[in-house]
Design a protein around this motif. Structure first.
Motif, PDB file in Angstrom:
ATOM      1  N   ALA A   1       0.786  -1.663   0.469  1.00  0.00           N
ATOM      2  CA  ALA A   1       0.566  -0.195  -0.321  1.00  0.00           C
ATOM      3  C   ALA A   1       0.801   1.910   0.222  1.00  0.00           C
ATOM      4  CB  ALA A   1      -0.947  -0.123   1.518  1.00  0.00           C
ATOM      5  N   LEU A   2       0.441   2.369  -1.233  1.00  0.00           N
ATOM      6  CA  LEU A   2       1.250   3.174  -1.165  1.00  0.00           C
ATOM      7  C   LEU A   2       0.164   4.483  -1.004  1.00  0.00           C
ATOM      8  CD1 LEU A   2       2.751   1.891  -3.552  1.00  0.00           C
ATOM      9  CD2 LEU A   2       4.049   2.824  -2.828  1.00  0.00           C
ATOM     10  N   VAL A   3      -0.144   5.572   0.479  1.00  0.00           N
ATOM     11  CA  VAL A   3      -0.665   6.290   0.579  1.00  0.00           C
ATOM     12  C   VAL A   3      -0.264   8.144  -0.091  1.00  0.00           C
ATOM     13  CG1 VAL A   3      -2.528   7.708   1.835  1.00  0.00           C
ATOM     14  CG2 VAL A   3      -2.447   5.030   2.266  1.00  0.00           C
ATOM     15  N   SER A   4      -0.227   8.654  -0.855  1.00  0.00           N
ATOM     16  CA  SER A   4       0.435   9.556  -1.324  1.00  0.00           C
ATOM     17  C   SER A   4      -0.233  11.131  -0.783  1.00  0.00           C
ATOM     18  CB  SER A   4       0.850   9.925  -2.639  1.00  0.00           C
ATOM     19  OG  SER A   4       1.117  10.924  -3.221  1.00  0.00           O
ATOM     20  N   ILE A   5       0.393  12.359   0.388  1.00  0.00           N
ATOM     21  CA  ILE A   5      -0.590  13.260   1.012  1.00  0.00           C
ATOM     22  C   ILE A   5       0.342  14.525   0.283  1.00  0.00           C
ATOM     23  CG2 ILE A   5      -0.909  14.288   2.695  1.00  0.00           C
ATOM     24  CD1 ILE A   5      -1.190  10.856   4.028  1.00  0.00           C
TER      25      ILE A   5
ATOM     26  N   THR B   1       5.860  -0.273  -6.191  1.00  0.00           N
ATOM     27  CA  THR B   1       6.080  -0.111  -5.002  1.00  0.00           C
ATOM     28  C   THR B   1       8.091   1.127  -5.395  1.00  0.00           C
ATOM     29  OG1 THR B   1       4.721  -1.854  -4.209  1.00  0.00           O
ATOM     30  CG2 THR B   1       6.704  -1.080  -3.179  1.00  0.00           C
ATOM     31  N   VAL B   2       8.899   0.160  -5.551  1.00  0.00           N
ATOM     32  CA  VAL B   2      10.435   0.659  -5.383  1.00  0.00           C
ATOM     33  C   VAL B   2       9.741   1.833  -6.112  1.00  0.00           C
ATOM     34  CG1 VAL B   2      12.554   0.242  -5.699  1.00  0.00           C
ATOM     35  CG2 VAL B   2      11.631  -1.398  -4.812  1.00  0.00           C
TER      36      VAL B   2
ATOM     37  N   LEU C   1      12.940  -4.965   1.025  1.00  0.00           N
ATOM     38  CA  LEU C   1      12.758  -4.806  -0.512  1.00  0.00           C
ATOM     39  C   LEU C   1      13.855  -4.569  -1.003  1.00  0.00           C
ATOM     40  CD1 LEU C   1      10.494  -0.775  -0.454  1.00  0.00           C
ATOM     41  CD2 LEU C   1       9.972  -3.271  -1.174  1.00  0.00           C
ATOM     42  N   ARG C   2      14.756  -4.447   0.140  1.00  0.00           N
ATOM     43  CA  ARG C   2      16.400  -4.495   0.285  1.00  0.00           C
ATOM     44  C   ARG C   2      16.330  -6.208  -0.726  1.00  0.00           C
ATOM     45  NH1 ARG C   2      21.011  -2.819   4.062  1.00  0.00           N
ATOM     46  NH2 ARG C   2      19.673  -5.192   4.645  1.00  0.00           N
ATOM     47  N   GLN C   3      16.406  -6.755  -0.647  1.00  0.00           N
ATOM     48  CA  GLN C   3      16.789  -8.574  -0.259  1.00  0.00           C
ATOM     49  C   GLN C   3      15.379  -9.051  -1.245  1.00  0.00           C
ATOM     50  OE1 GLN C   3      14.685 -11.314   0.601  1.00  0.00           O
ATOM     51  NE2 GLN C   3      13.170 -10.419   1.764  1.00  0.00           N
ATOM     52  N   LEU C   4      14.723  -8.149  -1.324  1.00  0.00           N
ATOM     53  CA  LEU C   4      13.370  -8.795  -2.605  1.00  0.00           C
ATOM     54  C   LEU C   4      14.608  -8.061  -3.627  1.00  0.00           C
ATOM     55  CD1 LEU C   4       9.937  -8.676  -1.454  1.00  0.00           C
ATOM     56  CD2 LEU C   4      11.552 -10.597  -2.324  1.00  0.00           C
TER      57      LEU C   4
END
Length: 224
Positions: A30-34, A81-82, A107-110
């Motif tokens: 989930a990414l919520v931009s405000i 996502t990245v 994120l880094r390990q993936l």
């Protein structure tokens, strides 16, 4: 000198297959931009490509069958996502992540290459530093209650991301206004040093009681 702007945030949350960030694969992102009064929300369901353990499914409510039937390919969700996180940093947004060393380490390990190239604000870490001796648990549910923030549906990624953003806003604007005076670099250092100190104390506590403290992570915002 840039300061943390709680009106321009990208709040980010993952639900995963494992509580170990070195093994976890994404189930939801989930990414919520405000940006001032404008809020944009994106939640992506991924097929992690492996069985989702029952323990994880009980927490976030997503079964292997649902992820396989409705989810996007895992690597597409990861890449998007990245991409959105990097774009937000390029545009001057701060990334809000509750317990950043988990999500960012995932994120880094993936990817094998994810790096932090912009400001990170971790409401969990700030709460632990600023109110270190408060009794009780510090799950997102508990901390939301402490700050008077509504958490609509715990462990649903978008709800978690929104609650984290609300806590960040309250911490900076209402509870700890000294944070507003810090530059983003100073705020990053404040969190990294405070996290290290708290985790070192935790490690020493374990060892003083004959428990192994070697697994305690002291690195923020990602694990070594």
């Amino acid at each position: 000198m840039a300061h943390f702007d709680a009106s321009r945030m990208l709040s980010f949350d993952l639900e995963t297959t494992s509580a170990d960030p070195m093994e976890a694969r994404i189930v939801t992102s989930a990414l919520v931009s405000i940006d001032g009064a404008q809020t944009d929300m994106l939640e992506m369901l991924a097929d992690p490509g492996i069985e989702i353990p029952e323990e994880a499914a009980r927490i976030h409510g997503i079964t292997t069958e649902k992820a396989r039937a409705e989810g996007q390919p895992h690597d597409e969700v990861l890449a998007e996502t990245v991409r959105r996180i990097k774009k937000a940093w390029e545009e001057g947004f701060a990334l809000v992540v509750y317990n950043a060393p988990f999500d960012l380490t995932v994120l880094r390990q993936l990817t094998g290459s994810f790096t932090v190239t912009g400001p990170v604000y971790d409401p969990y870490t700030v709460d632990n530093i600023k109110d270190r001796y408060r009794k009780g648990r510090r799950t997102l549910t508990d901390v939301s209650k402490h700050y008077g923030v509504t958490l609509d549906n715990a462990h649903e990624a978008t709800s978690d991301a929104i609650a984290a953003a609300r806590i960040a806003w309250k911490q900076v604007n209402k509870v700890y206004p000294d944070l507003k005076a810090m530059s983003t670099d100073e705020l990053m250092e404040f969190q990294a040093v405070g996290y290290y100190d708290n985790q070192e104390n935790r490690r020493k506590y374990f060892e003083s009681r004959g428990r192994d403290g070697s697994s305690v992570n002291t690195s923020w915002p990602m694990q070594d």
